[in-house]
Design a protein around this motif. Structure first.
Motif, PDB file in Angstrom:
ATOM      1  N   GLN A  23      -5.405  -4.479  -4.387  1.00  0.00           N
ATOM      2  CA  GLN A  23      -4.063  -4.484  -3.663  1.00  0.00           C
ATOM      3  C   GLN A  23      -4.276  -5.080  -2.216  1.00  0.00           C
TER       4      GLN A  23
ATOM      5  N   ARG B 181       0.792  -1.153   0.084  1.00  0.00           N
ATOM      6  CA  ARG B 181      -0.117   0.088   0.031  1.00  0.00           C
ATOM      7  C   ARG B 181       1.042   1.225  -0.017  1.00  0.00           C
TER       8      ARG B 181
ATOM      9  N   ASP C  53      -1.684  -5.998   1.105  1.00  0.00           N
ATOM     10  CA  ASP C  53      -0.070  -6.324   1.860  1.00  0.00           C
ATOM     11  C   ASP C  53       0.080  -7.544   2.069  1.00  0.00           C
TER      12      ASP C  53
ATOM     13  N   ASP D 203      -8.153  -1.543  -2.359  1.00  0.00           N
ATOM     14  CA  ASP D 203      -8.128  -2.559  -1.310  1.00  0.00           C
ATOM     15  C   ASP D 203      -9.506  -3.173  -1.202  1.00  0.00           C
TER      16      ASP D 203
ATOM     17  N   LEU E  53      -6.716   4.090  -2.966  1.00  0.00           N
ATOM     18  CA  LEU E  53      -6.096   3.024  -2.554  1.00  0.00           C
ATOM     19  C   LEU E  53      -7.191   2.424  -1.781  1.00  0.00           C
TER      20      LEU E  53
END
Length: 149
Positions: A50, A21, A52, A45, A41
């Motif tokens: 995306q 991220r 992590d 998510d 972002l």
């Protein structure tokens, strides 16, 4: 053709490889304000584009054969991954221990036990730079080549 939107830029980056991220935020920051980047972002998510966790697992899977746990941990932390995510990725991605990975890295680079103190120090520095613990290095360099077979 106009300038690509932040969303398009984010998708292009994620299409090439997984990004943490904070990496993605840093890459997008030059193209929009902080609120717009945070919104993109959050949407990435939300859509599962995306993650992590996925980034950390892919990173460990790709690098575990060449580096020790300390180096992997430091590299992931430098890329903005949370400590608990790093611990989970290392636990799942480093099934074989540091000693076996250190032996494989050492074997591919040197293959012969150090003949003198200077060579021992050179080999130890190499392994230490790769992120292997001191006790693993000592154990590996004390072991005779016949014992590893």
């Amino acid at each position: 053709m106009g300038e690509p939107s932040l969303r398009e830029r984010a998708i292009r980056h994620l299409a090439r490889r997984e990004h943490s991220r904070s990496e993605l935020a840093r890459k997008l920051a030059a193209h929009g304000d902080a609120d717009a980047v945070a919104e993109v972002l959050a949407r990435m998510d939300e859509l599962g584009l995306q993650s992590d966790t996925r980034f950390a697992e892919a990173w460990v899977r790709g690098k575990a054969g060449r580096f020790g746990a300390a180096r992997l941990r430091n590299e992931l932390a430098r890329r903005g991954v949370a400590a608990e995510t790093i611990a989970e990725a290392l636990a799942s991605g480093c099934a074989d221990g540091d000693f076996e990975r250190a032996r494989a890295v050492w074997q591919s680079r040197f293959g012969a036990a150090p003949a003198d103190a200077r060579e021992w120090a050179r080999q130890a520095r190499f392994l230490q730079n790769r992120g292997f613990a001191t006790d693993v290095i000592r154990k590996l360099l004390k072991e005779s080549p016949d014992e590893s077979a």
